[in-house]
Scaffold this motif. Structure first.
Motif, PDB file in Angstrom:
ATOM      1  N   UNK A   1       0.842  -1.173   0.000  1.00  0.00           N
ATOM      2  CA  UNK A   1       0.000   0.000   0.000  1.00  0.00           C
ATOM      3  C   UNK A   1       0.892   1.242   0.000  1.00  0.00           C
ATOM      4  N   UNK A   2       0.656   2.137  -0.945  1.00  0.00           N
ATOM      5  CA  UNK A   2       1.469   3.330  -1.085  1.00  0.00           C
ATOM      6  C   UNK A   2       0.682   4.536  -0.571  1.00  0.00           C
ATOM      7  N   UNK A   3       1.237   5.240   0.428  1.00  0.00           N
ATOM      8  CA  UNK A   3       0.551   6.373   1.034  1.00  0.00           C
ATOM      9  C   UNK A   3       0.878   7.701   0.364  1.00  0.00           C
ATOM     10  N   UNK A   4       1.851   7.701  -0.528  1.00  0.00           N
ATOM     11  CA  UNK A   4       2.249   8.933  -1.211  1.00  0.00           C
ATOM     12  C   UNK A   4       1.829   8.833  -2.675  1.00  0.00           C
ATOM     13  N   UNK A   5       1.131   9.862  -3.134  1.00  0.00           N
ATOM     14  CA  UNK A   5       0.711   9.890  -4.536  1.00  0.00           C
ATOM     15  C   UNK A   5       1.935   9.845  -5.447  1.00  0.00           C
TER      16      UNK A   5
END
Length: 169
Positions: free
Chosen positions: A1-5
């Motif tokens: 899961x990537x929290x930074x666009x």
């Protein structure tokens, strides 16, 4: 899961050295508020951070993007570019002229070496960030001129650097 666009991540990656340099400056300035030897160490760290910030800003201005055609490598004084339509290798020591051709889409670096065909490298080819250090090693190059030509745009080919002939003794 990537929290930074991905867009924000690309900005951070482009400006990473400058951002780290700013953090080092802040740490150094914080240490200068201490006493004794820590003040001197903090001053040296802050100066080092300022230098890192300056070079980071230059490198960030040099990075105009990735995803272009071809791959660039710089290894042991050799610049290599291999793309779908052309490619080749140029020795940094034997280079006699570096130009930027903004009329091409995308713009291309033109590396000229005596006795060989010019090497054309798209500014957005994979690995072009390695070229900044290779170009900065050229004797007498003005990196501010290089960065201005790259970022401001021009209507015609811009000669960034040319080797000066050696004086005869």
């Amino acid at each position: 899961m990537n929290f930074i666009r991905p867009e924000a991540q690309a900005v951070f990656l482009r400006w990473r050295e400058a951002l780290i340099g700013i953090l080092v400056v802040v740490l150094g300035l914080y240490w200068t508020t201490g006493t004794g030897l820590l003040q001197w160490v903090g001053g040296v760290v802050a100066i080092g951070g300022a230098i890192l910030t300056f070079t980071g800003l230059q490198r960030a201005r040099f990075r105009v993007g990735n995803g272009g055609v071809g791959v660039v490598t710089v290894d042991e004084g050799e610049i290599s570019y291999f793309g779908p339509f052309n490619g080749g290798t140029v020795s940094i020591r034997e280079l006699n002229m570096l130009s930027l051709d903004p009329t091409s889409t995308p713009p291309v670096w033109v590396l000229s070496q005596p006795g060989q065909a010019d090497l054309y490298i798209p500014v957005n080819a994979e690995g072009t960030d390695q070229l900044f250090d290779a170009f900065a090693a050229l004797s007498g190059i003005r990196t501010d001129h290089l960065l201005t030509a790259l970022n401001k745009g021009a209507d015609d080919v811009v000669v960034i650097w040319a080797k000066r002939p050696r004086a005869l003794h």
